[in-house]
Scaffold this motif. Structure first.
Motif, PDB file in Angstrom:
ATOM      1  N   PHE A 222      72.468  50.246  33.541  1.00 64.58           N
ATOM      2  CA  PHE A 222      72.778  48.938  32.996  1.00 64.58           C
ATOM      3  C   PHE A 222      71.465  48.246  32.611  1.00 64.58           C
ATOM      4  O   PHE A 222      70.496  48.269  33.362  1.00 64.58           O
ATOM      5  CB  PHE A 222      73.573  48.095  33.994  1.00 64.58           C
ATOM      6  N   PRO A 223      71.395  47.637  31.442  1.00 64.21           N
ATOM      7  CA  PRO A 223      70.128  47.096  30.937  1.00 64.21           C
ATOM      8  C   PRO A 223      69.675  45.810  31.620  1.00 64.21           C
ATOM      9  O   PRO A 223      70.477  45.043  32.142  1.00 64.21           O
ATOM     10  CB  PRO A 223      70.425  46.833  29.464  1.00 64.21           C
ATOM     11  N   VAL A 224      68.361  45.609  31.547  1.00 61.37           N
ATOM     12  CA  VAL A 224      67.727  44.376  32.013  1.00 61.37           C
ATOM     13  C   VAL A 224      67.491  43.497  30.795  1.00 61.37           C
ATOM     14  O   VAL A 224      66.936  43.943  29.790  1.00 61.37           O
ATOM     15  CB  VAL A 224      66.380  44.683  32.708  1.00 61.37           C
ATOM     16  N   VAL A 225      67.925  42.252  30.875  1.00 61.61           N
ATOM     17  CA  VAL A 225      67.764  41.289  29.783  1.00 61.61           C
ATOM     18  C   VAL A 225      66.555  40.415  30.084  1.00 61.61           C
ATOM     19  O   VAL A 225      66.418  39.899  31.198  1.00 61.61           O
ATOM     20  CB  VAL A 225      69.031  40.413  29.646  1.00 61.61           C
ATOM     21  N   GLU A 226      65.694  40.257  29.083  1.00 60.58           N
ATOM     22  CA  GLU A 226      64.520  39.391  29.239  1.00 60.58           C
ATOM     23  C   GLU A 226      64.471  38.412  28.080  1.00 60.58           C
ATOM     24  O   GLU A 226      64.966  38.699  26.983  1.00 60.58           O
ATOM     25  CB  GLU A 226      63.243  40.226  29.275  1.00 60.58           C
TER      26      GLU A 226
ATOM     27  N   VAL B  33      66.417  43.343  24.877  1.00 62.20           N
ATOM     28  CA  VAL B  33      67.108  44.218  25.813  1.00 62.20           C
ATOM     29  C   VAL B  33      66.923  45.666  25.373  1.00 62.20           C
ATOM     30  O   VAL B  33      67.266  46.018  24.239  1.00 62.20           O
ATOM     31  CB  VAL B  33      68.629  43.914  25.865  1.00 62.20           C
ATOM     32  N   MET B  34      66.373  46.492  26.262  1.00 62.42           N
ATOM     33  CA  MET B  34      66.295  47.924  26.013  1.00 62.42           C
ATOM     34  C   MET B  34      67.590  48.536  26.542  1.00 62.42           C
ATOM     35  O   MET B  34      67.955  48.336  27.706  1.00 62.42           O
ATOM     36  CB  MET B  34      65.090  48.529  26.742  1.00 62.42           C
ATOM     37  N   LEU B  35      68.294  49.259  25.686  1.00 63.46           N
ATOM     38  CA  LEU B  35      69.605  49.798  26.021  1.00 63.46           C
ATOM     39  C   LEU B  35      69.571  51.320  26.006  1.00 63.46           C
ATOM     40  O   LEU B  35      69.028  51.913  25.075  1.00 63.46           O
ATOM     41  CB  LEU B  35      70.636  49.325  24.981  1.00 63.46           C
ATOM     42  N   GLN B  36      70.155  51.933  27.016  1.00 61.02           N
ATOM     43  CA  GLN B  36      70.329  53.381  27.017  1.00 61.02           C
ATOM     44  C   GLN B  36      71.822  53.675  27.009  1.00 61.02           C
ATOM     45  O   GLN B  36      72.536  53.318  27.939  1.00 61.02           O
ATOM     46  CB  GLN B  36      69.667  54.029  28.235  1.00 61.02           C
ATOM     47  N   VAL B  37      72.270  54.293  25.931  1.00 61.30           N
ATOM     48  CA  VAL B  37      73.681  54.615  25.749  1.00 61.30           C
ATOM     49  C   VAL B  37      73.927  56.030  26.282  1.00 61.30           C
ATOM     50  O   VAL B  37      73.111  56.933  26.092  1.00 61.30           O
ATOM     51  CB  VAL B  37      74.068  54.500  24.259  1.00 61.30           C
ATOM     52  N   LYS B  38      75.056  56.188  26.941  1.00 64.23           N
ATOM     53  CA  LYS B  38      75.418  57.490  27.501  1.00 64.23           C
ATOM     54  C   LYS B  38      75.412  58.565  26.414  1.00 64.23           C
ATOM     55  O   LYS B  38      75.697  58.287  25.239  1.00 64.23           O
ATOM     56  CB  LYS B  38      76.789  57.413  28.161  1.00 64.23           C
TER      57      LYS B  38
END
Length: 98
Positions: free
Chosen positions: A86-90, A6-11
């Motif tokens: 919101f992240p995309v889970v793969e 999961v690539m996450l982008q935090v505020k």
């Protein structure tokens, strides 16, 4: 074994709070059946960007065992407010080359 990626982008400007809450959330995920291991990597080039890798015994351990559990609700409460977008889970499986 299944690898959840999961690539996450935090505020912006709340990365330290996120990492603190992620430490707490780590206790939740690591207690579940089928969990093998996880790691959170912080991107060096993009502030607020993280890569989450979770190893599960089976796909269902994540998609059903975790996602349909009461523990997931606590995970969600702790971490989901930090993400934008919101992240995309793969999910990945190892390719055996030999």
């Amino acid at each position: 074994m299944i690898l959840e990626a999961v690539m996450l982008q935090v505020k912006k400007d709340i990365e330290e709070n996120y990492e603190d809450d992620f430490r707490q959330a780590s206790k939740i995920i690591s207690s579940l059946p089928g969990y093998i291991s996880h790691e959170l990597q912080r991107c060096m080039e993009v502030k607020g960007k993280y890569l989450l890798l979770v190893r599960w015994e089976t796909l269902e351990d994540h998609t059903i065992g975790f996602r349909e559990s009461s523990e997931y609700q606590e995970w969600k409460k702790l971490l989901h407010p930090y993400y934008d977008p919101f992240p995309v889970v793969e999910h990945f499986e190892k390719v055996h080359l030999i």
